[in-house]
Motif scaffolding. Structure first.
Motif, PDB file in Angstrom:
ATOM      1  N   HIS A  49       0.861  -1.186   0.000  1.00 31.95           N
ATOM      2  CA  HIS A  49       0.000   0.000   0.000  1.00 31.95           C
ATOM      3  C   HIS A  49       0.892   1.229   0.000  1.00 31.95           C
ATOM      4  O   HIS A  49       1.735   1.369   0.890  1.00 31.95           O
ATOM      5  CB  HIS A  49      -0.905  -0.019   1.226  1.00 31.95           C
ATOM      6  CG  HIS A  49      -1.681   1.230   1.454  1.00 31.95           C
ATOM      7  ND1 HIS A  49      -2.630   1.709   0.580  1.00 31.95           N
ATOM      8  CD2 HIS A  49      -1.644   2.113   2.481  1.00 31.95           C
ATOM      9  CE1 HIS A  49      -3.136   2.829   1.046  1.00 31.95           C
ATOM     10  NE2 HIS A  49      -2.555   3.105   2.199  1.00 31.95           N
ATOM     11  N   HIS A  51       1.837   5.433  -0.412  1.00 39.97           N
ATOM     12  CA  HIS A  51       1.628   6.875  -0.386  1.00 39.97           C
ATOM     13  C   HIS A  51       2.909   7.508  -0.910  1.00 39.97           C
ATOM     14  O   HIS A  51       3.976   6.894  -0.866  1.00 39.97           O
ATOM     15  CB  HIS A  51       1.419   7.381   1.035  1.00 39.97           C
ATOM     16  CG  HIS A  51       0.118   7.020   1.676  1.00 39.97           C
ATOM     17  ND1 HIS A  51      -0.799   7.969   2.061  1.00 39.97           N
ATOM     18  CD2 HIS A  51      -0.409   5.829   2.028  1.00 39.97           C
ATOM     19  CE1 HIS A  51      -1.842   7.377   2.633  1.00 39.97           C
ATOM     20  NE2 HIS A  51      -1.622   6.072   2.618  1.00 39.97           N
ATOM     21  N   THR A  85      -2.885   4.760  -2.681  1.00 39.54           N
ATOM     22  CA  THR A  85      -3.774   5.478  -1.776  1.00 39.54           C
ATOM     23  C   THR A  85      -4.672   6.460  -2.522  1.00 39.54           C
ATOM     24  O   THR A  85      -4.248   7.071  -3.489  1.00 39.54           O
ATOM     25  CB  THR A  85      -2.997   6.265  -0.717  1.00 39.54           C
ATOM     26  OG1 THR A  85      -3.941   6.857   0.203  1.00 39.54           O
ATOM     27  CG2 THR A  85      -2.140   7.346  -1.330  1.00 39.54           C
ATOM     28  N   GLU A 257       3.349   2.264   8.103  1.00 44.18           N
ATOM     29  CA  GLU A 257       2.256   3.255   8.054  1.00 44.18           C
ATOM     30  C   GLU A 257       1.412   3.140   9.317  1.00 44.18           C
ATOM     31  O   GLU A 257       0.966   4.140   9.874  1.00 44.18           O
ATOM     32  CB  GLU A 257       1.360   3.034   6.829  1.00 44.18           C
ATOM     33  CG  GLU A 257       0.055   3.842   6.869  1.00 44.18           C
ATOM     34  CD  GLU A 257      -0.719   3.884   5.558  1.00 44.18           C
ATOM     35  OE1 GLU A 257      -1.897   4.283   5.582  1.00 44.18           O
ATOM     36  OE2 GLU A 257      -0.138   3.514   4.499  1.00 44.18           O
TER      37      GLU A 257
HETATM   38 ZN    ZN Z   1      -2.901   4.703   3.583  1.00 49.98          ZN
END
Ligand code: ZN
Ligand code: KMH
Length: 309
Positions: A49, A51, A85, A257
């Motif tokens: 995931h 960002h 994201t 995260e």
């Molecule tokens: Zn996130």
């Protein structure tokens, strides 16, 4: 829906919550994010995931060029499923947040299923001499902000994702958001399989307890029916809750995260360290780990050859 044969481990490597001075191991530059994602994948994470962060000062950034550089480099090095994201950071506009998904057309993208206070101001108390001036004001400001996800916004996000064959990963921070998803299912805006990520322990959302996880899954069964689900939890609740999720037939999200530690008092040196730990726990529970191709089948993704990066 057939019982899932293997579990999907997701590594959420950088997010937009933690700041660089909170841990010397925190992946805060594009190069560090790329490396942390690729090593987490090699350790067993089928999904990463992602960002974006500014190469100059490591702050969360909506810069499309930076996001493209990160996901392109990950794709050049491995076949991980990249979950881009659309949450970005609490202060970003809806357009800024959705732009990477529109441009990059990933297989999977987060879709935040409702508005919530998303507070992590107390992290500032841990910082004495932060490396960057923005860090403390950035953390404290979350006391004044709401992470906004209106129904108009959700409809716009879902239509955009459907248009580009992007599977939404619904981020669920509280029980009411399950009803929001059920509402858009009735409107025909949500395709199956429905994929839920229960993100627990965010200050402003549902507390990270096993009772609450059972309640979320039960409510989702009643409101949504069939779905694939995963669990993430903030800070020290991460491993207890994600382990509980594995025993309940769910999938697992770990990564820096969500939590900077491997265990209380021990900073994780990488997201990969957390992946190795949850993989060991899963295997001791007799579970098998899905690789990225198996994750694509479980989530019915369009394939890496259909992305725009
Ligand atoms: Zn996130
Ligand atoms: N950074 C949070 C405000 C997502 O990736 O979509 C939202 C978040 C969820 O991280």
């Amino acid at each position: 829906m057939a019982k899932q044969s293997k579990i999907i481990i997701t590594a959420a490597v950088t997010g937009a919550t933690h700041t660089p001075s909170l841990s010397p191991y925190f992946p805060a530059t594009p190069d560090q994010i790329i490396e942390d994602a690729v090593t987490a994948h090699r350790a067993g994470a089928a999904v990463v995931h992602i960002h974006a962060r500014d190469p100059k000062d490591c702050s969360p950034t909506p810069d499309l060029g930076v996001m493209k550089e990160i996901v392109t480099s990950i794709k050049q090095q491995c076949d991980a499923v990249v979950c881009v994201t659309t949450g970005g950071a609490v202060w970003m506009s809806s357009e800024q947040r959705l732009a990477p998904a529109v441009d990059l057309k990933p297989e999977l993208a987060s879709c935040n299923a409702g508005s919530v206070n998303f507070v992590f101001a107390d992290l500032a108390l841990k910082l004495e001499n932060p490396k960057y001036e923005w860090e403390i004001p950035y953390l404290k400001r979350t006391n004044e902000l709401v992470f906004t996800n209106t129904f108009t916004g959700l409809e716009y996000y879902l239509n955009t994702m459907n248009e580009h064959g992007i599977r939404p990963e619904f981020e669920v921070y509280d029980v009411g958001m399950i009803n929001n998803i059920a509402y858009f299912m009735k409107k025909g805006l949500v395709q199956k399989p429905v994929y839920l990520q229960f993100v627990m322990g965010i200050l402003g959302g549902i507390p990270a307890t096993v009772d609450n996880l059972v309640y979320l899954v039960k409510t989702a069964r009643e409101q949504i029916g069939d779905f694939v689900w995963s669990c993430a939890a903030a800070g020290r609740a991460q491993f207890p809750l994600v382990t509980a999720a594995l025993t309940m037939g769910g999938n697992a999200r770990v990564g820096l995260e969500d939590n900077l530690y491997l265990k209380p008092g021990v900073l994780a040196k990488s997201s990969a360290e957390q992946v190795v730990q949850i993989k060991e726990i899963a295997e001791r529970l007799g579970l098998e780990i899905a690789n990225s191709e198996e994750a694509r089948q479980i989530l019915d993704l369009k394939g890496l050859d259909k992305v725009n990066y």
